[in-house]
Write a protein that holds these residues in place. Sequence first.
Motif, PDB file in Angstrom:
ATOM      1  N   LYS A 115       0.848  -0.977  -0.021  1.00 24.27           N
ATOM      2  CA  LYS A 115      -0.142   0.017  -0.027  1.00 24.27           C
ATOM      3  C   LYS A 115       0.720   1.236   0.051  1.00 24.27           C
ATOM      4  N   ASP A 151      -4.746 -13.020   2.278  1.00 27.80           N
ATOM      5  CA  ASP A 151      -3.897 -12.064   2.481  1.00 27.80           C
ATOM      6  C   ASP A 151      -3.700 -11.281   3.804  1.00 27.80           C
ATOM      7  N   SER A 199      -8.284  -6.484  -6.002  1.00 29.15           N
ATOM      8  CA  SER A 199      -8.594  -5.534  -4.750  1.00 29.15           C
ATOM      9  C   SER A 199      -9.572  -4.625  -5.129  1.00 29.15           C
ATOM     10  N   LYS A 200     -10.234  -4.286  -4.097  1.00 28.03           N
ATOM     11  CA  LYS A 200     -11.362  -3.403  -4.469  1.00 28.03           C
ATOM     12  C   LYS A 200     -10.966  -2.032  -4.967  1.00 28.03           C
ATOM     13  N   SER A 201      -9.871  -1.465  -4.570  1.00 21.92           N
ATOM     14  CA  SER A 201      -9.293   0.001  -4.875  1.00 21.92           C
ATOM     15  C   SER A 201      -8.566  -0.134  -6.152  1.00 21.92           C
TER      16      SER A 201
HETATM   17  N1  AQP Z   1      -8.761 -11.202  -3.519  1.00 22.18           N
HETATM   18  C1  AQP Z   1      -9.337 -11.565  -2.303  1.00 22.18           C
HETATM   19  N2  AQP Z   1      -9.232 -12.965  -2.282  1.00 22.18           N
HETATM   20  C2  AQP Z   1      -9.926 -13.465  -0.970  1.00 22.18           C
HETATM   21  N3  AQP Z   1     -10.082 -13.067   0.071  1.00 22.18           N
HETATM   22  C3  AQP Z   1      -9.873 -11.534  -0.312  1.00 22.18           C
HETATM   23  N4  AQP Z   1     -10.135 -10.359   0.659  1.00 22.18           N
HETATM   24  C4  AQP Z   1      -9.801  -9.197   0.160  1.00 22.18           C
HETATM   25  N5  AQP Z   1      -9.406  -9.402  -1.183  1.00 22.18           N
HETATM   26  C5  AQP Z   1      -9.385 -10.776  -1.387  1.00 22.18           C
HETATM   27  C6  AQP Z   1     -10.710 -10.452   1.959  1.00 22.18           C
HETATM   28  O1  AQP Z   1     -11.984  -9.739   2.266  1.00 22.18           O
HETATM   29  C7  AQP Z   1     -11.794  -9.226   3.507  1.00 22.18           C
HETATM   30  C8  AQP Z   1     -11.997  -7.701   3.630  1.00 22.18           C
HETATM   31  O2  AQP Z   1     -10.918  -7.119   3.141  1.00 22.18           O
HETATM   32  P1  AQP Z   1     -10.635  -5.735   3.458  1.00 22.18           P
HETATM   33  O3  AQP Z   1     -11.808  -4.828   3.245  1.00 22.18           O
HETATM   34  O4  AQP Z   1     -10.308  -5.564   5.015  1.00 22.18           O
HETATM   35  O5  AQP Z   1      -9.152  -5.238   2.957  1.00 22.18           O
HETATM   36  P2  AQP Z   1      -8.195  -5.761   1.929  1.00 22.18           P
HETATM   37  O6  AQP Z   1      -7.765  -7.178   2.293  1.00 22.18           O
HETATM   38  O7  AQP Z   1      -7.223  -4.804   1.746  1.00 22.18           O
HETATM   39  O8  AQP Z   1      -9.057  -5.938   0.594  1.00 22.18           O
HETATM   40  P3  AQP Z   1      -9.116  -5.248  -0.851  1.00 22.18           P
HETATM   41  O9  AQP Z   1     -10.103  -5.620  -1.425  1.00 22.18           O
HETATM   42  O10 AQP Z   1      -7.861  -5.480  -1.222  1.00 22.18           O
HETATM   43  O11 AQP Z   1      -9.356  -3.573  -0.193  1.00 22.18           O
HETATM   44  P4  AQP Z   1      -8.429  -2.410  -0.722  1.00 22.18           P
HETATM   45  O12 AQP Z   1      -8.327  -2.524  -2.053  1.00 22.18           O
HETATM   46  O13 AQP Z   1      -9.183  -1.104  -0.251  1.00 22.18           O
HETATM   47  O14 AQP Z   1      -7.144  -2.774   0.109  1.00 22.18           O
HETATM   48  C9  AQP Z   1     -10.490  -9.509   4.341  1.00 22.18           C
HETATM   49  O15 AQP Z   1     -11.010 -10.788   4.908  1.00 22.18           O
HETATM   50  C10 AQP Z   1      -9.749 -10.070   3.107  1.00 22.18           C
HETATM   51  O16 AQP Z   1      -8.952 -10.967   3.483  1.00 22.18           O
END
Ligand code: AQP
Length: 335
Positions: A115, A151, A199-201
């Motif tokens: 990040k 992750d 990743s959502k972002s």
């Molecule tokens: N690609 C993924 N595959 C499986 N599990 C995933 N998670 C996230 N991406 C994947 C799981 O979703 C939960 C919520 O995640 P988060 O919102 O706490 O943040 P994150 O892990 O950083 O998810 P993102 O989508 O990558 O968000 P951004 O882009 O904002 O950083 C967690 O249990 C995570 O493991």
Amino acid sequence: MYQDKKVVFSGVQPSGVLTIGNYLGAIRNFADFSEEYHCYYCVVDEHAITVRQVPADLRRRTYETLALYIACGLDPEKNTLYVQSHVSAHAELGWILDCYTMFGELSRMTQFKDKSAKNADNINAGLFTYPALMAADILLYQTDLVPVGADQKQHLELTRDVAARFNQVYGDTFVVPDPYIPKTSAKIMSLADPTKKMSKSDENENAVVRILDPRDAIIRKFKRAVTDSGSEIKYAEGKDGIMNLMSIYSAFTGKTMDEIEREFDGKGYGDFKMAVGETCADALAPVQAEFARLMNDKAYLEDVMIKGAEAAARDAARTMSKVRRKIGFTDPRRK
Ligand code: AQP
């Protein structure tokens, strides 16, 4: 904390529209625990601000994430659903645990490295100490089990280390939690680069399938998914893109990799991608319909938020009182 039941805690950041990674790796599994465990599912908005957010978007996504929890089967009567910033004990314990988390430990976190590379103009202290706040989220409720995607494994290990360290200094204070990581969909990869987590972002919309994407967009994104130059549907090294699509298909259908290989024997990538897209769109349709209904009932969502925060705050206060006493904070109101 609960003699009758063990405790589950998990959270999702309202930092974007959730993806099928968030769904398959985390949220979809949350409801499985509702009967047997005492469950806390939190919308972790304090974590989201470690990356700059547009305030109006953050506000809207907080409601959306809560609505998605419910649309994915979480009954507010059986689970404590709430927003992190509504329960001040998270930030309070987060600060305390900052003082029991080592600089070297935080420096080794791969999420911080990823990040900070993505947000080079905003490498703030919160991004660095994020895992200590996450430890606080979990330890506040004397959590036994944390359902997360792969992750988050490293952060969970740090949470365990911090809990054990605190317990060693002050005697038993926190339950040391275990992660629950699903076998088939622990890490859904980007459709544009299958060596990277979805990743959502992510700014590339073709890389992510969002839970709320319309059917045609879901199918189009799967059709465009990056794969190798071969043609065989096989779960084998060097075929990252196909392996990712097979994992997604397996997670939605419950089929094993062998079964999927047999089903698509003699067929090409085009047929397979279409099947994955349609299966995913079919599975998400009921969630999307329920989400739309809930988003039209803001009063209900606010009622859930308020009740959830009250219940969570009550439970968190018990741990906070213990922690404050153990570390030597004064409490003149306590007789
Ligand atoms: N690609 C993924 N595959 C499986 N599990 C995933 N998670 C996230 N991406 C994947 C799981 O979703 C939960 C919520 O995640 P988060 O919102 O706490 O943040 P994150 O892990 O950083 O998810 P993102 O989508 O990558 O968000 P951004 O882009 O904002 O950083 C967690 O249990 C995570 O493991």
